[in-house]
Scaffold this active site. Structure first.
Site, PDB file in Angstrom:
ATOM      1  N   HIS A 262       0.834  -1.204   0.000  1.00 14.57           N
ATOM      2  CA  HIS A 262       0.000   0.000   0.000  1.00 14.57           C
ATOM      3  C   HIS A 262       0.875   1.263   0.000  1.00 14.57           C
ATOM      4  CE1 HIS A 262      -3.761   2.221   1.120  1.00 14.57           C
ATOM      5  NE2 HIS A 262      -2.863   3.066   1.600  1.00 14.57           N
ATOM      6  N   GLU A 263       1.791   1.318   0.952  1.00 17.72           N
ATOM      7  CA  GLU A 263       2.590   2.546   1.098  1.00 17.72           C
ATOM      8  C   GLU A 263       3.548   2.740  -0.077  1.00 17.72           C
ATOM      9  OE1 GLU A 263       1.524   4.596   3.091  1.00 17.72           O
ATOM     10  OE2 GLU A 263       0.355   3.315   4.443  1.00 17.72           O
ATOM     11  N   HIS A 266       1.882   4.687  -2.766  1.00 23.35           N
ATOM     12  CA  HIS A 266       2.022   6.143  -2.557  1.00 23.35           C
ATOM     13  C   HIS A 266       3.436   6.602  -2.933  1.00 23.35           C
ATOM     14  CE1 HIS A 266      -1.872   6.773  -0.725  1.00 23.35           C
ATOM     15  NE2 HIS A 266      -1.655   5.893   0.243  1.00 23.35           N
ATOM     16  N   GLU A 292      -4.647   7.604  -3.424  1.00 22.54           N
ATOM     17  CA  GLU A 292      -5.163   6.346  -2.876  1.00 22.54           C
ATOM     18  C   GLU A 292      -5.381   5.326  -3.989  1.00 22.54           C
ATOM     19  OE1 GLU A 292      -5.106   6.141   0.285  1.00 22.54           O
ATOM     20  OE2 GLU A 292      -6.229   4.301   0.725  1.00 22.54           O
TER      21      GLU A 292
END
Lengths: 495, 495
Positions: A262-263, A266, A292
């Protein structure tokens, strides 16, 4: 270079330096700082923010962007320089509408209310938090009053996170999602079937090496990134080549792997911004929804796909033989895609997640409209939660008190999480159309074609265009819930 | 509070925030930053420094300290507020003498010349570094010309690191040291007797735990400190309760233990500053000499003492049984106090170290006076080195090219290292006189009485007084080389 443009770039470069340094103060506080450093750190932070704000709202920035209108119109709309002038004008005009005194109260209240929320959540005591929520809602009304009236006052709050999208547009997308998701959740959820990943043990060192393996395959490298441990995972960028990812480890689950994926989503967005935009306000991802969409694309669409599982499975089994030795790749894939309604948003699976967000969007929109009072909020939460997710909320800690956002005054932020999910599938379909055989490459651990395509078609743009313009470029059209719904239906075998 | 004083404190608080944040940028760059972050980091740094400098040299600061003269004289000389006004006036008047344009060139040249020095040292090529040294010397002359003429132009350079001490005073102390040290080195050095600590192995984890054990006994705690790894050990403070110590580990020696004890000496000084001085320019140690006196006191006087060795020895042997199992405590104590002339200053023992410094002080004073040219510098270095330390310098990398200081323009810094050594013994003797039985407590691992005494009598003062005033308070008199010489003579068995 035009003299005014040069001056503008120098001024914006300094503001970029101050803001990026302020972000570093935050990262350091959460990742490195010894605890007793906190009291003076709050002053350091406040000063950096104040100096950056003063410099940005200075009259001279307004004069420069006004004088540069001709330069702007002589250049292509999406050129770096025209975009810089245009975006700066919009940012400046918006920032100038907020009195310094109100900005200070917003910051101060956010910090105090967050502390009150931490205690209230720990004590499961909504009544202790409620006065702070009222205070935040009053401040939000003051904030809204700084702008020309909009169709919905909530639009002004959305504008901070997803400018150009109205509450009505969000509501339309969410209405369609609700129509499909609520019955779908009832149909596919697998409560208590033991179909999860078990409880490990997943030793921390193994989790770290697996998380790094996945991130490295996606584009993480130690020249421009680092990975650290924090209480709440996040990603922060202090330059296009200085990206910090954090995660957390629990020995009885593999959440760190998905949090890393997820990170890094980003992080790849920030890393892919065109270097020509460095030290400008355009050197960042284009607001919350698109940001997102990228964390979700890498975490869910790639990281929970069968081809990805086929690639990672041998490494996983070798790293955690005791916990995963009996898991075939198919069983592992099913386990990480299991649907089960639960109380906490950040633990929710791909299917139920949307309803956590829709619930929050509806409630905060009503709070802002004044049609729901904070006295009635917990009941409204619990009633709707049962309606959407089929569970009775046993205590406010597992309900209305679970998120930090409202305490910080982040009204208008929640919907962007779900808009991101919806957009992620449209972007994924565009990538698949452009890159035939894309998923097959994942089985070999080759994610570079996807990474390159995303960089070229999305990341490199930074914040030059609006979110809608940016999304139209990469996805070929406006936001549309249908591809997302088809993706979930197909993944979870719903007709 | 007096209105002007309140305004002054607000302004100085903001400047403290900016400068402390700038120090954090440095720490992060050396300890945490992924390498590709360097290019934009230089801009972040320059902006923070420029904004802090602009805010400090602002006319308003001068008006305030001028208006506050009456407040100042109504308060005790060493009160926080009188000291703040007095020290700020001195700092402001000094800073205002340096044109912004010269300050920018000094910073820019330091960064370029340091890069040139790194390459020149690696290539062992003094001729590649010499033009940069000339450039730095020219800039130093411009800098000196900003002030009223002094007895010796070098005094203005010393003023940045040891204000109030003249070149002549330094020369007098150093002349006396030279008289004793040169013959002493010839007498006590033990070249090639194999009396060292051997070559380990000293595994890194063990070194880290031993370093932390020593530092923790001295006053390190994880609430206010952290320890990290860097290429060059240093200590940095971002608040009175946020101190960062760094060290480096090599498996074939125990230097990290002594580097930890050295850096925690700096750290304890910063940690001991009175909390009432936080966010003022007084919240730091009192210039270089006193700072170094504390790193040396903890590293050498405490850390190389027999009572300290008696306490640490069992832990050392348990941690490194293979490498140190055959070392009695007496043999260990002798090994860490071994005298042997060597080329590199930072590796020098307690006795030879002083001559490394005296050599540099003499040469840089002559360079500034114009009586030595950079063309003749390597010869002058090598001739004097042989005279003082008995060794022929085989290459400039081991001679004139070894230190970073001149490339950064740090002329006037070197002597403070040795003044620190001299002062450390006088402070130590004052502590012993005040605290009978002090050394015996070390054998039990109890260093708290010394720590408390130093905090009360030195650290808490911060930068309220001048270095000479501060030193007189803690040591009871002016600087005097005799206690230092007696200490070395007694430790090394010289009559």
């Amino acid at each position: 270079m035009h003299e005014g443009l040069e001056e503008l770039k120098i001024r914006l470069g300094e503001i970029s330096d101050l803001r990026s340094t302020s972000a570093l103060l935050d990262w350091d506080q959460m990742v490195m700082m010894p605890p007793a450093g906190a009291s003076v750190r709050a002053h350091r932070q406040a000063t950096l923010e104040r100096v950056a704000h003063e410099r940005f709202t200075n009259d001279r920035i307004g004069e420069l962007v006004s004088d540069l209108a001709d330069v702007e119109s002589s250049l292509p709309y999406d050129s770096d320089d025209a975009s810089l002038i245009r975006v700066t004008r919009r940012d400046w005009e918006k920032a100038r509408r907020i009195p310094v005194e109100l900005a200070a109260r917003l910051t101060q209240t956010a910090s105090e209310a967050m502390e009150a929320w931490v205690s209230a959540r720990a004590a499961n005591d909504y009544s202790a938090f409620r006065p702070w929520l009222d205070r935040q809602l009053e401040l939000k009304q003051e904030y809204i009053a700084c702008f020309e009236p909009a169709a919905d006052p909530y639009d002004h709050l959305l504008d901070d996170f997803e400018p150009g999208t109205s509450a009505e547009e969000v509501a339309a997308v969410f209405a369609r999602l609700k129509e499909v998701l609520v019955p779908m959740i009832a149909e596919v959820s697998s409560v208590g079937d033991g179909g999860g990943l078990g409880h490990g043990p997943f030793p921390e060192a193994g989790q770290r090496s697996i998380g790094l393996a996945a991130m490295t395959a996606f584009g993480f490298d130690t020249d421009s990134f680092r990975l650290d441990t924090t209480v709440h995972p996040f990603c922060s960028a202090f330059g296009i080549s200085d990206i910090r990812v954090t995660t957390r480890y629990q020995e009885d689950d593999l959440e760190s792997l998905f949090s890393c994926m997820h990170e890094i989503g980003h992080g790849l967005y920030e890393r892919g911004v065109s270097p020509s935009l460095e030290r400008t306000p355009l050197a960042q991802g284009c607001y919350s929804g698109l940001h997102e969409s990228q964390s979700r694309l890498w975490e869910n669409i790639v990281g929970r796909s069968l081809p990805f599982c086929r690639w990672l499975h041998p490494q996983l089994v070798a790293t955690f033989p005791e916990a995963l030795g009996r898991f075939s790749v198919e069983r592992f894939h099913r386990a990480v895609n299991r649907v089960e309604p639960s109380f906490i948003r950040v633990d929710a699976d791909e299917v139920t997640y949307g309803m956590h967000i829709i619930l929050r969007f509806e409630l905060e929109r009503e709070l802002i409209a004044g049609t729901l009072s904070t006295a009635d909020l917990p009941d409204a939460w619990n009633t709707r939660f049962e309606e959407y997710l089929g569970l009775k909320v046993p205590e406010d800690r597992l309900g209305v008190l679970q998120d930090v956002h409202w305490s910080c005054g982040y009204f208008g932020y929640f919907p962007t999480y779900q808009l991101g999910n919806v957009m992620s599938v449209q972007i994924w379909e565009a990538a698949q159309a452009a890159l035939p055989g894309l998923e097959e490459r994942f089985e070999q651990g080759d994610f570079s074609a996807l990474g390159t395509w995303l960089r070229e078609n999305l990341y490199s743009l930074g914040r030059k265009l609006t979110p809608k313009e940016t999304f139209a470029r990469v996805a070929g059209g406006p936001i549309d819930p249908e591809p997302y719904l088809r993706y979930l239906q197909s993944k979870h075998g719903v007709a």
